[in-house]
Design a protein around this motif. Structure first.
Motif, PDB file in Angstrom:
ATOM      1  N   ARG A 279      48.272 -12.372 -90.383  1.00 28.35           N
ATOM      2  CA  ARG A 279      47.339 -11.471 -89.717  1.00 28.35           C
ATOM      3  C   ARG A 279      47.727 -11.303 -88.253  1.00 28.35           C
ATOM      4  NH1 ARG A 279      44.766  -7.674 -91.743  1.00 28.35           N
ATOM      5  NH2 ARG A 279      44.163  -8.952 -93.526  1.00 28.35           N
ATOM      6  N   SER A 298      39.167 -12.629 -88.372  1.00 31.16           N
ATOM      7  CA  SER A 298      39.971 -13.737 -88.859  1.00 31.16           C
ATOM      8  C   SER A 298      39.749 -14.957 -87.981  1.00 31.16           C
ATOM      9  CB  SER A 298      41.451 -13.317 -88.829  1.00 31.16           C
ATOM     10  OG  SER A 298      42.275 -14.448 -88.789  1.00 31.16           O
ATOM     11  N   TYR A 359      51.122 -10.605-100.308  1.00 24.78           N
ATOM     12  CA  TYR A 359      49.801 -10.840 -99.702  1.00 24.78           C
ATOM     13  C   TYR A 359      48.680 -10.814-100.746  1.00 24.78           C
ATOM     14  CZ  TYR A 359      45.593  -9.937 -96.926  1.00 24.78           C
ATOM     15  OH  TYR A 359      44.322  -9.986 -96.410  1.00 24.78           O
ATOM     16  N   TRP A 368      45.037 -18.709-102.658  1.00 28.29           N
ATOM     17  CA  TRP A 368      43.648 -18.746-102.133  1.00 28.29           C
ATOM     18  C   TRP A 368      42.670 -19.363-103.155  1.00 28.29           C
ATOM     19  CZ3 TRP A 368      41.466 -17.859 -97.388  1.00 28.29           C
ATOM     20  CH2 TRP A 368      40.088 -17.673 -97.353  1.00 28.29           C
ATOM     21  N   ASP A 415      49.175 -21.116 -91.845  1.00 25.03           N
ATOM     22  CA  ASP A 415      48.488 -20.808 -93.091  1.00 25.03           C
ATOM     23  C   ASP A 415      49.342 -20.700 -94.348  1.00 25.03           C
ATOM     24  OD1 ASP A 415      45.957 -20.814 -93.898  1.00 25.03           O
ATOM     25  OD2 ASP A 415      45.381 -18.941 -92.992  1.00 25.03           O
ATOM     26  N   ARG A 554      33.520 -12.619 -93.682  1.00 21.63           N
ATOM     27  CA  ARG A 554      34.357 -11.687 -94.431  1.00 21.63           C
ATOM     28  C   ARG A 554      33.766 -11.673 -95.820  1.00 21.63           C
ATOM     29  NH1 ARG A 554      38.694 -12.885 -96.413  1.00 21.63           N
ATOM     30  NH2 ARG A 554      38.576 -15.107 -95.890  1.00 21.63           N
ATOM     31  N   ARG A 592      40.342  -7.615 -98.235  1.00 27.75           N
ATOM     32  CA  ARG A 592      41.227  -7.705 -99.422  1.00 27.75           C
ATOM     33  C   ARG A 592      40.713  -6.837-100.586  1.00 27.75           C
ATOM     34  NH1 ARG A 592      41.427 -14.340 -98.970  1.00 27.75           N
ATOM     35  NH2 ARG A 592      42.013 -14.344 -96.783  1.00 27.75           N
TER      36      ARG A 592
HETATM   37  O1  F6P Z   1      40.778 -18.546 -92.002  1.00 31.32           O
HETATM   38  C1  F6P Z   1      41.431 -18.473 -93.217  1.00 31.32           C
HETATM   39  C2  F6P Z   1      42.055 -17.115 -93.374  1.00 31.32           C
HETATM   40  O2  F6P Z   1      42.757 -17.053 -94.535  1.00 31.32           O
HETATM   41  C3  F6P Z   1      43.002 -16.797 -92.294  1.00 31.32           C
HETATM   42  O3  F6P Z   1      44.233 -17.288 -92.562  1.00 31.32           O
HETATM   43  C4  F6P Z   1      42.954 -15.335 -92.333  1.00 31.32           C
HETATM   44  O4  F6P Z   1      43.414 -14.751 -91.178  1.00 31.32           O
HETATM   45  C5  F6P Z   1      41.496 -15.090 -92.558  1.00 31.32           C
HETATM   46  O5  F6P Z   1      41.102 -16.089 -93.408  1.00 31.32           O
HETATM   47  C6  F6P Z   1      41.217 -13.693 -93.011  1.00 31.32           C
HETATM   48  O6  F6P Z   1      41.933 -13.351 -94.134  1.00 31.32           O
HETATM   49  P1  F6P Z   1      42.866 -12.087 -94.185  1.00 31.32           P
HETATM   50  O7  F6P Z   1      43.852 -12.247 -93.083  1.00 31.32           O
HETATM   51  O8  F6P Z   1      43.469 -12.099 -95.537  1.00 31.32           O
HETATM   52  O9  F6P Z   1      41.966 -10.903 -93.968  1.00 31.32           O
END
Ligand code: F6P
Length: 765
Positions: A279, A298, A359, A368, A415, A554, A592
């Protein structure tokens, strides 16, 4: 005053010049038209008298021409006519005309001489006794003989009048325009400028009232924006300096941005810091003609940003904004933050296929759910795995390129997207100190063991000198997983893995936010919610309820959002007195959404909210308000500050920074945190109301407890949690992580070389 006098003079001069040029042009055009009209009229008159004059001349009698000329007396602009013989001598003239002409013209005017000689109409302007005149001469003839000429004279003094009229108009116009402009400038520029000057003055001398918003002058938005960032920087710098002085005085061990900066200088010892994450911290996008930027939702970005800012390092990340290309240089580099550049972001572009496989596929449908115990089954596809490997290689190549000129660089890999990267880097750059920080949980060995490529992932991670997790339990799970899956020696005493004669240390580093409780790391948006912000917030809620509950996430199935909504529903069942008094606000950033499970979750959350709202809604009041869009950090602050209870109900979560952000925002010591026991944060925040998110009744009770808690207890709990967050802030996280990495010995084998490679070699990249 100086300014306005100079402004007045230049305005006057400028407007006068422009006005004069236009006036001259207009006057010249009008004069030209009037002269042409005089010539036309003279010709018409001369032609109308031509026959009569020729007959009069042919008669030979002098009375004929004179009688003709005498008819044209007393005309206002037409001065008269004259008839000339073939030798150019005047034969007859309108009475009084001679006295208006110069002596030369009384004889044979040049126009007459030419008309007789050339047999064509001739005309000219001249001055007769100081008066502007015009003469038009028409040749007279009979049977091919030249008899002479008839001349028509006009007084053309009237033609000068427009010039004077225009000049006068121009002066009046100039005065009016200058006057009006000065008034407008005074009203609309002078006042705001005076405000701004006063505000800057107050800011400079440290008047607290100036530290917030600059004057809201609509005509100067860019200036106001710049002033706002200036004020923020000044405010932050002052707060940091005061805080440093306070801490030094108190001999405190608290970490601050300044302390981290100084510590990093020592630890980096001249080498540079590189961070890699999927990210990116800033996305650029196009909004019509305008370029905009935003910070994606994030936790990783929230935590890593202050570290990069204090070290002026390089952050390598995937480009995801639609205007990322046009805002970066040819190598994909751009200085950020966009409004106050402090470090370099190097963007990496992925193709659609890479994004889908790496991704969405392997990272987010495989690792995940593998690492989060949230009962969503991981999906492992060999095609996704291939993309995962190739994208790791792609980032490794970019990172190696970025650090090619740096000796002993420090690398912070972030990560689960880049488990293979540490080994790839270390193979090429043994002099690099490499850490990987895993932001999500690490499950137990059995759970992780279902991944077909678990050994490759573990081997990639063990290329790092340091592996970091949020809590000790995740470190333990990782070590057990390594123990089961790979040939290696686990040093349980020092929490390290010895493999291929290399040592990897495994440590917990609980991540956090930038808070130190004194405004450091805060922006002006962290100042108390203004009345306008509050009004907007309550507009969104359809009115001001007695109590507000808040969730900020999120939209991810690991966050326990449907469970949370059911807890709210249960509250209304158990305690009907909360109906029409308690509103639960769920701020959810879609995430996502290419993955079906995430789209399903959005529908599930919406359906649950709708169902509960249908059950309890009354009038304008709704028990649940879902704000499903990305809110910036600044936009969320007023919600944090207004919420009586913040609910973090993750089913499994590495840390959860929302819990810490909420605490950091509560400078008033109010509010209560309801926190899932399955978050890393619950290991630090014992004063939260700790819940099992699957237990709906417990959730409902926790909300009730939060809303009815004695103010003194609520305050004491919040103050203790604030002390924890302030003490264990993100600067400590970074300081400890980098401090530990700096102790890595680079060359030579580890002490214990008893274990050789007994397991099958893992493919290198
Ligand atoms: O905090 C965990 C995490 O997976 C981060 O690595 C990531 O930036 C965030 O959640 C958000 O997820 P994404 O980058 O897939 O939107």
């Amino acid at each position: 005053m100086h300014l306005s006098r100079r402004l007045m003079l230049s305005l006057f001069g400028g407007v006068a010049v422009v006005s004069m040029v236009f006036t001259l042009y207009q006057a010249a055009a009008e004069m030209h038209a009037m002269r042409a009209e005089v010539e036309r009229q003279a010709l018409v008159l001369a032609e109308s008298q031509q026959k009569a004059a020729e007959l009069a001349l042919e008669d030979g009698s002098g009375g004929g021409p004179q009688a003709l000329a005498s008819q044209f007396q007393n005309h206002e602009q037409m001065a008269g006519i004259a008839i000339y013989g073939a030798n150019g001598q005047p034969l007859a003239m309108t009475p009084g005309l001679a006295s208006r002409l110069e002596s030369g013209v009384v004889g044979t005017p040049p126009a007459v001489a030419r008309a007789v000689r050339e047999g064509r109409v001739r005309g000219e302007f001249f001055r007769g006794r100081g008066v502007p005149m015009h003469i038009l001469a028409l040749p007279l003839s009979a049977d091919g003989r030249r008899l002479g000429s008839i001349a028509v004279f006009h007084n053309v003094a009237f033609i000068a009048a427009p010039v004077l009229r225009h000049a006068l108009t121009s002066v009046i116009q100039t005065l009016l325009i200058v006057g009006m402009t000065l008034l407008i400038v005074r009203w609309s520029l002078g006042k705001p400028l005076r405000h701004m000057a006063q505000w800057l003055h107050d800011l400079r001398i440290g008047d607290a009232s100036a530290s917030g918003q600059p004057p809201q002058e609509e005509i100067f938005p860019p200036l106001a924006r710049e002033m706002k960032s200036l004020a923020t920087s000044l405010h932050v710098a002052r707060a940091a300096a005061e805080e440093e002085a306070r801490l030094r005085n108190a001999a405190s061990s608290q970490w601050t941005a300044e302390r981290l900066r100084i510590a990093m200088q020592g630890k980096l010892n001249g080498s540079r810091l590189f961070a890699v994450s999927n990210r990116e911290p800033y996305e650029h996008s196009r909004k019509g003609d305008r370029l905009a930027w935003s910070v994606p939702p994030s936790g990783l970005v929230t935590a890593l940003e202050p570290v990069l800012r204090t070290s002026d390092g390089t952050w390598i990340a995937q480009a995801t904004g639609d205007a990322d290309k046009e805002t970066a240089d040819d190598f994909g580099r751009v200085r950020v933050p966009p409004d106050h550049p402090q470090y370099t972001l190097r963007r990496v572009w992925l193709s659609k296929e890479e994004q889908a496989g790496f991704y969405f596929g392997f990272a987010n449908e495989g690792i995940w759910p593998l690492c989060h115990m949230a009962h969503t089954r991981p999906v492992f596809r060999s095609g996704d795995w291939e993309y995962y490997r190739s994208v790791n290689r792609k980032f490794a190549a970019v990172l190696l390129d970025e650090m090619s000129a740096e000796a002993e660089p420090m690398v912070l890999v972030q990560d689960y997207h880049f488990a293979l990267l540490p080994r790839m880097i270390k193979e090429r750059r043994p002099d690099a100190r490499v850490a990987i920080f895993w932001h999500i949980p690490w499950p137990n060995a059995e759970a992780f063991g279902i991944c077909p490529w678990q050994r490759d992932l573990l081997d990639g991670m063990l290329g790092a000198d340091l592996v970091g997790f949020h809590i000790q339990a995740h470190c333990n799970n990782f070590l057990e997983t390594v123990d089961r899956a790979l040939e290696s020696r686990i040093d349980w005493e020092h929490f390290a893995v010895n493999r291929y004669d290399r040592l990897t240390t495994v440590r917990p580093f609980p991540i956090s936010v930038a808070s130190n409780g004194n405004g450091e790391g805060a922006t002006s948006a962290d100042a108390d919610a203004s009345a306008a912000e509050r009004a907007a917030l309550y507009r969104d809620l359809g009115g001001k309820p007695l109590f507000i509950g808040l969730g900020v996430d999120r939209l991810d199935y690991t966050k326990g959002i449907p469970e949370r909504l059911r807890g709210v529903e249960r509250l209304f069942d158990l305690y009907p007195g909360y109906r029409e008094k308690f509103t639960f606000v769920q701020i959810g950033a879609p995430s996502r959404t290419h993955i079906r499970r995430y789209r399903d979750l959005i529908s599930e959350v919406e359906d649950e909210a709708e169902r509960i709202n249908r059950r309890f809604r009354a009038g304008a009041w709704r028990p649940i308000v879902c704000l499903n869009r990305h809110h910036s950090h600044a936009e969320i602050q007023p919600y944090y500050r207004e919420a009586d209870a913040c609910l973090v109900t993750s089913l499994d979560d590495g840390m959860n920074l929302v819990a810490k952000e909420y605490i950091a925002a509560r400078r008033d010591g109010q509010g209560a945190l309801i926190l899932s026991r399955f978050t890393g944060a619950s290991h630090e925040l014992a004063d939260a109301l700790i819940v099992n998110p699957y237990d709906t009744d417990e959730l409902a009770q926790a909300i009730h407890t939060a809303l009815t808690m004695a103010p003194a207890e609520r305050n004491a709990r919040m103050q203790r949690m604030r002390a924890v967050v302030q003490e264990n802030n993100v600067y400590r996280w970074a300081g400890n992580l980098i401090g530990e990495l700096a102790t890595v010995r680079l060359a030579g084998p580890t002490q214990d070389t008893r274990h050789s490679r007994r397991d099958a070699p893992v493919p290198t990249w």
